[in-house]
Design an enzyme around this catalytic site. Structure first.
Site, mmCIF file in Angstrom:
data_model
loop_
_atom_site.group_PDB
_atom_site.id
_atom_site.type_symbol
_atom_site.label_atom_id
_atom_site.label_comp_id
_atom_site.label_asym_id
_atom_site.label_seq_id
_atom_site.Cartn_x
_atom_site.Cartn_y
_atom_site.Cartn_z
ATOM 1 N N GLU A 91 37.469 54.719 41.634
ATOM 2 C CA GLU A 91 36.401 54.590 42.408
ATOM 3 C C GLU A 91 36.831 54.157 43.780
ATOM 4 O O GLU A 91 37.773 53.162 43.911
ATOM 5 C CB GLU A 91 35.563 53.188 41.968
ATOM 6 C CG GLU A 91 34.863 53.584 40.491
ATOM 7 C CD GLU A 91 33.963 52.525 40.189
ATOM 8 O OE1 GLU A 91 32.867 52.271 40.909
ATOM 9 O OE2 GLU A 91 34.239 51.824 39.052
ATOM 10 N N CYS A 104 37.451 51.467 51.260
ATOM 11 C CA CYS A 104 38.302 50.698 50.156
ATOM 12 C C CYS A 104 38.896 51.295 48.981
ATOM 13 O O CYS A 104 38.223 52.064 48.318
ATOM 14 C CB CYS A 104 36.927 49.523 49.731
ATOM 15 S SG CYS A 104 37.727 48.268 48.537
ATOM 16 N N CYS A 111 42.614 47.332 35.505
ATOM 17 C CA CYS A 111 43.324 46.245 36.231
ATOM 18 C C CYS A 111 43.735 45.209 35.170
ATOM 19 O O CYS A 111 42.935 44.986 33.928
ATOM 20 C CB CYS A 111 42.526 45.415 37.133
ATOM 21 S SG CYS A 111 43.359 43.979 38.023
ATOM 22 N N CYS A 115 41.048 38.386 35.807
ATOM 23 C CA CYS A 115 40.026 37.199 36.741
ATOM 24 C C CYS A 115 38.558 37.109 36.248
ATOM 25 O O CYS A 115 38.049 38.414 36.155
ATOM 26 C CB CYS A 115 40.078 37.759 38.364
ATOM 27 S SG CYS A 115 41.790 37.740 39.059
ATOM 28 N N CYS A 118 35.446 39.064 37.929
ATOM 29 C CA CYS A 118 35.788 40.548 38.374
ATOM 30 C C CYS A 118 35.507 41.625 37.144
ATOM 31 O O CYS A 118 36.176 41.379 36.237
ATOM 32 C CB CYS A 118 37.245 40.726 39.098
ATOM 33 S SG CYS A 118 37.433 42.139 39.834
ATOM 34 N N GLY A 160 42.157 47.213 40.772
ATOM 35 C CA GLY A 160 43.826 47.256 40.469
ATOM 36 C C GLY A 160 44.413 46.049 41.400
ATOM 37 O O GLY A 160 43.788 45.455 42.251
ATOM 38 N N GLU A 161 45.408 45.594 41.270
ATOM 39 C CA GLU A 161 46.389 44.689 41.792
ATOM 40 C C GLU A 161 47.440 45.565 42.665
ATOM 41 O O GLU A 161 48.321 46.001 42.008
ATOM 42 C CB GLU A 161 47.012 43.867 40.655
ATOM 43 C CG GLU A 161 47.993 42.964 41.519
ATOM 44 C CD GLU A 161 47.264 42.256 42.664
ATOM 45 O OE1 GLU A 161 46.580 41.722 43.044
ATOM 46 O OE2 GLU A 161 48.447 42.154 43.670
ATOM 47 N N LEU A 216 41.924 33.565 46.999
ATOM 48 C CA LEU A 216 42.288 32.295 46.543
ATOM 49 C C LEU A 216 41.320 31.671 45.464
ATOM 50 O O LEU A 216 41.456 31.117 44.580
ATOM 51 C CB LEU A 216 42.513 31.548 47.930
ATOM 52 C CG LEU A 216 43.052 30.155 47.747
ATOM 53 C CD1 LEU A 216 44.642 30.458 47.425
ATOM 54 C CD2 LEU A 216 43.107 29.429 49.071
ATOM 55 N N ASN A 291 29.304 38.493 43.830
ATOM 56 C CA ASN A 291 28.513 39.593 43.355
ATOM 57 C C ASN A 291 28.540 39.569 41.848
ATOM 58 O O ASN A 291 29.307 39.490 41.139
ATOM 59 C CB ASN A 291 29.269 40.766 43.942
ATOM 60 C CG ASN A 291 29.512 41.042 45.310
ATOM 61 O OD1 ASN A 291 28.442 40.793 46.206
ATOM 62 N ND2 ASN A 291 30.560 41.316 45.707
ATOM 63 N N CYS A 334 32.388 43.968 46.289
ATOM 64 C CA CYS A 334 33.735 43.397 45.537
ATOM 65 C C CYS A 334 33.485 42.751 44.218
ATOM 66 O O CYS A 334 32.573 42.184 43.962
ATOM 67 C CB CYS A 334 34.099 41.943 46.358
ATOM 68 S SG CYS A 334 34.333 42.389 48.353
HETATM 69 N N1 SAH Z 1 43.504 42.652 42.923
HETATM 70 C C1 SAH Z 1 43.299 42.514 44.182
HETATM 71 C C2 SAH Z 1 42.390 43.493 45.138
HETATM 72 C C3 SAH Z 1 41.009 43.655 44.659
HETATM 73 S S1 SAH Z 1 39.986 42.748 44.374
HETATM 74 C C4 SAH Z 1 42.827 40.925 44.778
HETATM 75 O O1 SAH Z 1 42.862 40.299 43.751
HETATM 76 O O2 SAH Z 1 42.978 40.686 45.978
HETATM 77 C C5 SAH Z 1 39.103 42.502 45.947
HETATM 78 C C6 SAH Z 1 38.558 41.148 46.306
HETATM 79 O O3 SAH Z 1 37.272 40.927 45.736
HETATM 80 C C7 SAH Z 1 39.408 40.158 45.886
HETATM 81 O O4 SAH Z 1 39.359 38.965 46.810
HETATM 82 C C8 SAH Z 1 38.557 39.546 44.583
HETATM 83 O O5 SAH Z 1 39.005 38.360 44.190
HETATM 84 C C9 SAH Z 1 37.170 39.728 45.128
HETATM 85 N N2 SAH Z 1 36.246 39.717 43.822
HETATM 86 C C10 SAH Z 1 36.355 39.946 42.530
HETATM 87 N N3 SAH Z 1 35.179 40.095 42.030
HETATM 88 C C11 SAH Z 1 34.236 39.641 42.789
HETATM 89 C C12 SAH Z 1 33.032 39.285 42.946
HETATM 90 N N4 SAH Z 1 32.308 39.204 41.618
HETATM 91 N N5 SAH Z 1 32.223 38.881 43.720
HETATM 92 C C13 SAH Z 1 32.819 38.661 44.959
HETATM 93 N N6 SAH Z 1 34.265 38.859 45.214
HETATM 94 C C14 SAH Z 1 34.882 39.364 44.072
#
Ligand code: SAH
Length: 362
Positions: A91, A104, A111, A115, A118, A160-161, A216, A291, A334
């Site tokens: 995606e 993006c 991944c 978290c 996510c 992904g990370e 963070l 989100n 996100c």
């Molecule tokens: N793995 C990397 C990049 C992908 S996530 C990282 O963690 O930074 C991109 C951003 O979206 C990150 O800040 C992540 O924490 C945030 N994110 C993930 N799930 C989300 C959600 N449900 N609502 C808002 N932001 C979210």
């Protein structure tokens, strides 16, 4: 087949020579693949026909068809599903800002960070993406822009990370910067991490003026351990040590992303704790209203609480913005990206959105 989009001009010169062609053909091929977004070798009309045939037999251009494209009717955000050579579906999201289009990019298929807020992590990691595959994600968007317009910025914030796929992501960043390619400014490139400390340390030594974003989401270990499992491996003290070193070595301001999760990390007390954690750090905080993801009990904080949270940070000297929510209607915001196994029309139809399968453009 070797994907030539993974290679730098100098490496392509080597490929050309190995086929008995002059080295300068390498730069020509690079330009076709990256700047002109060629899908096939046949299109490369200023190469001799025999060379084109030879290339087509041995190598791939890395072209990945867009199998589904959805556009958010409210904000113009578009989500693309690309099918890679091995069938993996990736995606990519296009966002429209005043200054231009931002892409993006996903860095892995799935991944494994886990978290809890996510969607990308549901189902785990399938594989890493290569640098050329990430370039192809940008090209999928570039191909749709009106003539003369180029992609303005790239954020590696999709699935992904990125710092777990370090070498390919760094190769991607450098490929995207090539003057004969996408020619993206390093300052318009952001790499986002959940907090892989050795990756941050390594990145600090690359001497690249890109932006580092750190997800963070919590101001203390107790809470961050619950939200981001990666924190159990590299707790906040180690993460902040790496971030401070990064800033000292690069002179670059770091972005902290903080998703506002209802009754979880969004109280005034959390804001004060966060301000203390970030005191004296050259940074910027981006508050993201959470989100929604299907099947998750976590909710978004109300607007008022986010505004108050920002006010507390700002009053303590921490530059803070609230991120616009883009692409909600197509689950492109996100944390909403997730791997989809598309085998046919029926499954594709299950994806919501106004635009069905995109016909192949030639
Ligand atoms: N793995 C990397 C990049 C992908 S996530 C990282 O963690 O930074 C991109 C951003 O979206 C990150 O800040 C992540 O924490 C945030 N994110 C993930 N799930 C989300 C959600 N449900 N609502 C808002 N932001 C979210």
């Amino acid at each position: 087949m070797r994907n030539l989009k993974d290679l730098f001009p100098a490496e392509l010169a080597g490929v050309a020579k190995s086929l008995g062609a002059p080295a300068y053909r390498g730069r020509q091929i690079f330009r076709w693949l990256h700047a002109r977004a060629a899908k096939t070798f046949e299109e490369m009309t200023d190469l001799p026909a025999e060379l084109r045939a030879e290339l087509a037999q041995r190598f791939s251009t890395g072209y990945a068809p867009v199998i589904l494209r959805q556009e958010d009717p409210f904000d113009g955000t578009a989500k693309y599903l690309l099918r890679m050579a091995d069938g993996a579906v990736v995606e990519t999201v296009r966002m429209e800002y005043r200054y231009g289009a931002s892409v993006c990019v996903s860095s892995q298929v799935g991944c494994r960070q886990g978290c809890i807020f996510c969607a990308s992590t549901i189902g785990g990691k399938e594989r890493d993406l290569t640098a050329g595959e990430m370039i192809e994600e940008v090209l999928a968007v570039q191909r749709e822009l009106p003539a003369g317009r180029r992609v303005h910025s790239v954020v590696v914030m999709g699935m992904g990370e990125p710092l777990e796929n370090y070498d390919e992501v760094l190769r991607f960043v450098r490929l995207a910067h090539e003057p004969d390619g996408l020619h993206l400014s390093y300052r318009h490139l952001t790499v986002s991490t959940c907090g892989i400390v050795p990756g941050i340390d390594r990145l600090a030594g690359e001497n690249l003026p890109i932006t580092l974003a750190v997800s963070l989401h919590a101001p203390n270990d107790e809470l961050r351990n619950r939200l981001l499992p990666v924190n159990r491996r590299w707790p906040l003290a180690e993460l902040m040590r790496a971030v401070r070193d990064y800033i000292a070595r690069t002179g670059r301001r770091v972005t902290f992303e903080y998703a506002m999760i209802l009754d979880t990390n969004d109280s005034p007390e959390h804001a004060r704790e966060l301000a203390a954690l970030l005191q004296g750090v050259l940074c910027h905080v981006n508050l993201i209203p959470l989100n929604p993801i299907q099947g998750s009990p976590l909710g978004a904080s109300p607007r008022q609480r986010i505004v108050e949270f920002r006010a507390i940070l700002q009053s303590r000297g921490i530059p803070t913005t609230i991120r616009r929510q883009l692409g909600l209607a197509i689950e492109a915001a996100c944390g909403q990206l997730r791997r989809r196994e598309l085998t046919g029309e029926a499954k594709a139809r299950r994806l919501r959105g106004p635009l069905p399968v995109l016909p192949e453009r030639t």
